[in-house]
Design a protein around this motif. Structure first.
Motif, mmCIF file in Angstrom:
data_model
loop_
_atom_site.group_PDB
_atom_site.id
_atom_site.type_symbol
_atom_site.label_atom_id
_atom_site.label_comp_id
_atom_site.label_asym_id
_atom_site.label_seq_id
_atom_site.Cartn_x
_atom_site.Cartn_y
_atom_site.Cartn_z
ATOM 1 N N THR A 27 10.352 -94.037 74.254
ATOM 2 C CA THR A 27 11.009 -94.683 75.019
ATOM 3 C C THR A 27 10.226 -94.781 76.342
ATOM 4 O O THR A 27 9.750 -93.915 76.998
ATOM 5 C CB THR A 27 12.415 -94.360 75.141
ATOM 6 N N ALA A 28 10.260 -95.968 77.206
ATOM 7 C CA ALA A 28 9.806 -95.892 78.573
ATOM 8 C C ALA A 28 10.389 -94.896 79.345
ATOM 9 O O ALA A 28 11.514 -94.745 79.320
ATOM 10 C CB ALA A 28 10.097 -97.318 79.044
ATOM 11 N N VAL A 29 9.443 -94.305 80.163
ATOM 12 C CA VAL A 29 9.715 -93.033 81.034
ATOM 13 C C VAL A 29 10.974 -93.589 81.949
ATOM 14 O O VAL A 29 11.976 -92.689 82.152
ATOM 15 C CB VAL A 29 8.551 -92.550 81.858
ATOM 16 N N ASP A 30 10.855 -94.689 82.335
ATOM 17 C CA ASP A 30 11.712 -95.334 83.327
ATOM 18 C C ASP A 30 13.362 -95.304 82.701
ATOM 19 O O ASP A 30 14.243 -95.162 83.591
ATOM 20 C CB ASP A 30 11.664 -96.565 83.844
ATOM 21 N N SER A 33 16.962 -90.354 81.147
ATOM 22 C CA SER A 33 17.660 -89.683 82.232
ATOM 23 C C SER A 33 16.980 -88.251 82.117
ATOM 24 O O SER A 33 15.917 -87.924 81.418
ATOM 25 C CB SER A 33 18.932 -89.310 81.537
ATOM 26 N N GLU A 34 17.180 -87.531 83.398
ATOM 27 C CA GLU A 34 16.502 -86.355 83.490
ATOM 28 C C GLU A 34 16.704 -85.171 82.375
ATOM 29 O O GLU A 34 15.856 -84.901 82.068
ATOM 30 C CB GLU A 34 16.842 -85.752 84.985
ATOM 31 N N ALA A 35 17.960 -85.267 81.904
ATOM 32 C CA ALA A 35 18.129 -84.341 80.725
ATOM 33 C C ALA A 35 17.255 -84.617 79.460
ATOM 34 O O ALA A 35 16.943 -83.828 79.037
ATOM 35 C CB ALA A 35 19.782 -84.322 80.586
ATOM 36 N N ALA A 36 17.181 -86.001 79.239
ATOM 37 C CA ALA A 36 16.700 -86.447 78.128
ATOM 38 C C ALA A 36 15.173 -86.107 78.182
ATOM 39 O O ALA A 36 14.435 -85.650 77.242
ATOM 40 C CB ALA A 36 16.901 -87.949 77.900
ATOM 41 N N ALA A 37 14.642 -86.239 79.580
ATOM 42 C CA ALA A 37 13.232 -85.946 79.735
ATOM 43 C C ALA A 37 12.856 -84.533 79.625
ATOM 44 O O ALA A 37 11.773 -83.951 79.111
ATOM 45 C CB ALA A 37 12.934 -86.605 81.089
#
Length: 722
Positions: A27-30, A33-37
């Motif tokens: 998935t595109a970084v943009d 969410s921060e939690a998913a990242a």
């Protein structure tokens, strides 16, 4: 293939999606969410550490380089976008931890990796950044070797230490193993620094790799998949005598530390000294090109001049890479790209490094060599020791300019892990440009995967497993094992019986003329041979004459011929020299074998186990009953130095180290590479090494000058002409 099928994967989370057959559709970084990242980054770090372990420590990667690069790039992107960088992230260090059994060594200077890409535009972007930061530059261009990176350290011109790259700061101690590589000098030549740490690449030449693999197959051992695995596996042996049997070589391409001084630093505190003094204090090493020019003068093997260039334009660098790609098939060593380095060292220091990469170097990689084809069938080959190896028969396909129709599947675990079945469409790679192997299933067409047979395909005996490896239980009664035993016995490394290759061995076994063991060869008669298909009186007489001549072989050739695991010509000669005759070898035990210079505990165990086996002793006895009587080992020049062991350090005018060792051994003495309690004399020439002289002092061993050494030889009746 699931992660549970991969050895070592039980150390990662069961649901980690980036271990086996990782999905690379992110998935595109943009859109994260921060939690998913954070969650994805944690899984990526775990997976990358696992893949680093499989590549650097096990030498058995689970995924290909491109998939690994995609995972690594994704983690870098997440850490950059969400400020997730952590001190222990794989992006902060070079991958790979040392193998504990080898011990750990801190490097003189960090051994970082090099940023890389297949795309020429990425090289141009690298060049643009460099020129923005430091102005106009020159680049050195050289091959990116596909071997094992090592640090080699010299003090006072003498070899003292070697280590693998490991995690970049700490590597595995492979000092004694690297010492066995003939192209790496024990003593530097010329005007060398007091302290020198250099970086090189240990590799196995392609022609030597093919020969070594052929020997392994003849012995019934597992062949290496490619030259890189062969080099890495050889260098990480716990027993240096195993490494010594492997045909390794080394190119040098970087100076990690160099200075002249009072010489109080040792290899143990070299890293601290480097930090306080700077990696280079020597004038004349201001550029990478200076280092390249200096290596040969020091006796270190540099990159070949034909494939080394100094350019001032990035397009010339890219053209160099393209020329090297065209020549790749003709080289005798494996490469996977070209390395460009900013030439000026001062500019390199200004550019600096990341925690993982040098910012002044870039690798322009080659495209992968692989093609897609179909598995038409699987056959099982039987080795000399009874090992069963599955081989895929492929719809012929051209890979890297060579038509490939067969590929190794290694063993049942490998087949199951990759879910390989007959009829599947698969990706085939020519690993090391030599042995094709099935990398992955592209389209699954078979139901399930291929399963090894329960019985030997040659003799029908039951199969049994030792770990993942299947063996025929038929022993010497299995014709396939007997054919390979006969072929190896008569090979160049064995008794060198001309006219007794694999085809002739198969005929003799198929006709029942050799049905028990190799001793049956000496019962053959003219009547047995003359009427065989394709034979005649001349070929029959020639073979019988060759067999008769082979009855008085040199002891070391006989030891090699009988096929002791891990015992090739070098170790066999060491055994012959030490024990002198066959009976003394047969009467020895494991502890006795470990006393032999060049034989470590692993090889000593193989020898003791082989010679302690009742069946093997019966074969030797049957050979002797038929007149096969190995000649006792004798030196050509006499026994004037019998019982004396010498070690040499420093240079002796008019003599090479090898010449001095040959001189001693030719007159009954022993010449070893390190000082021990068994050493009688240390001969110290010009610029002697501190480590050997200190060891001699500690052991109370006399130190002779070259004049005193030659005087001793003269007193003992050795006529020396320097």
């Amino acid at each position: 293939m699931s992660e549970s099928d991969v050895e070592g994967a039980d150390e990662v989370r069961d649901d980690n999606p980036y271990i086996a057959e990782p999905s690379l559709d992110f998935t595109a970084v943009d859109d994260l969410s921060e939690a998913a990242a954070r969650e994805q980054a944690a899984a990526l770090r775990e997976a990358i550490r696992f893949h680093d372990y499989r590549y650097y420590v096990r030498n058995d990667p689970v995924i290909d380089d491109r998939a690994y690069d995609r995972l690594f790039e994704r983690l870098e992107a997440l850490e950059d976008a969400f400020d997730l960088e952590t001190e222990n992230s794989p992006t902060r260090r070079v991958g790979g931890e040392p193998v504990e059994e080898l011990g750990e060594v801190e490097h003189v200077a960090p051994m970082l990796s090099i940023d890389a890409s297949v795309e020429a535009d990425d090289v141009r972007e690298f060049d643009a950044r460099v020129r923005r930061e430091v102005g106009d530059v020159e680049y050195t261009c050289e091959p990116k070797f596909d071997g094992l990176s090592v640090e080699v350290v010299y003090e006072d011109g003498e070899y003292v230490r070697a280590a693998t790259r490991g995690n970049g700061d700490v590597g595995e101690d492979v000092t004694e193993n690297v010492r066995t590589i003939e192209s790496i000098p024990e003593v530097l030549r010329g005007d060398h620094p007091d302290f020198l740490a250099v970086r090189g690449e240990v590799y196995m030449p392609r022609d030597a790799f093919q020969e070594h693999n052929a020997e392994l197959v003849e012995r019934g051992d597992e062949p290496f998949a490619n030259p890189r695995n062969a080099a890495a596996g050889s260098l990480r042996q716990l027993d240096p005598s195993v490494t010594a049997e492997r045909p390794l070589d080394c190119f040098f391409y970087d100076v990690l530390g160099a200075w002249n001084g009072p010489g109080e630093e040792s290899a143990d505190d070299a890293s601290e000294a480097t930090a306080s003094r700077g990696a280079r204090e020597l004038s004349g090493l201001e550029t990478h090109h200076d280092e390249h020019e200096q290596f040969a003068d020091w006796g270190l093997k540099p990159v070949e001049e034909e494939w080394y260039a100094l350019v001032d334009d990035v397009e010339d660098a890219i053209a160099f890479r393209d020329d090297l790609l065209d020549a790749r098939e003709d080289l005798n060593y494996e490469i996977d790209g070209t390395v460009f380095k900013v030439n000026d060292r001062e500019a390199c220091e200004e550019l600096g490094t990341t925690s993982r990469h040098y910012r002044w170097a870039f690798a322009h990689k080659f495209p992968a060599r692989s093609e897609v084809t179909t598995i038409e069938d699987v056959v099982v080959q039987v080795g000399r020791t009874g090992r069963l190896t599955p081989v895929a028969l492929l719809e012929p396909v051209e890979v890297g300019g060579v038509t490939v129709s067969r590929a190794s599947l290694h063993n049942q675990e490998e087949i199951a892990a990759k879910d390989i079945g007959v009829g599947d469409e698969v990706r085939v790679e020519r690993a090391g440009d030599v042995i094709p192997y099935v990398d992955e299933v592209v389209e699954k067409r078979a139901e399930g995967y291929y399963e090894m047979p329960d019985s030997c395909p040659v003799c029908g005996s039951d199969t049994e497993y030792d770990g993942p490896i299947a063996y025929c239980t038929g022993g010497i009664s299995c014709p396939a094992q007997l054919v390979r035993a006969v072929t190896y016995f008569a090979s160049d490394d064995g008794l060198d019986v001309e006219g007794l290759g694999e085809e002739a061995a198969e005929t003799l076994v198929d006709e029942g003329l050799v049905e028990r063991d190799v001793a049956d060869l000496y019962d053959l008669t003219m009547d047995d041979l003359v009427d065989l298909d394709g034979w005649g009186e001349t070929s029959a007489r020639n073979l019988l004459d060759e067999l008769e001549t082979s009855k008085r072989p040199p002891l070391d050739e006989f030891i090699t011929a009988i096929g002791i695991p891990e015992v090739g010509p070098t170790v066999a000669r060491d055994l012959a020299r030490y024990f002198g005759d066959l009976d003394s070898i047969l009467d020895a035990d494991r502890e006795d074998f470990q006393e032999v210079d060049g034989v470590g505990p692993t090889v000593a165990g193989h020898i003791a186990e082989f010679l302690g086996n009742e069946r093997n002793r019966e074969v030797i006895a049957r050979l002797r009953e038929r007149g096969v009587d190995p000649e006792p080992f004798e030196t050509e020049g006499g026994e004037e130095l019998d019982g004396l062991t010498f070690v040499f350090t420093g240079s002796v005018e008019g003599w090479t180290r090898g010449d001095l060792q040959d001189l001693v051994e030719a007159h009954g003495g022993n010449a070893t590479s390190s000082v021990s309690g068994n050493t009688d004399y240390l001969v110290a020439g010009e610029n002697p090494g501190a480590s050997k002289t200190n060891a001699a002092d500690e052991e109370g061993i006399p130190v002779l000058s070259p004049g005193e050494f030659f005087g001793l030889l003269e007193e003992r009746g050795v006529d020396v002409e320097a």
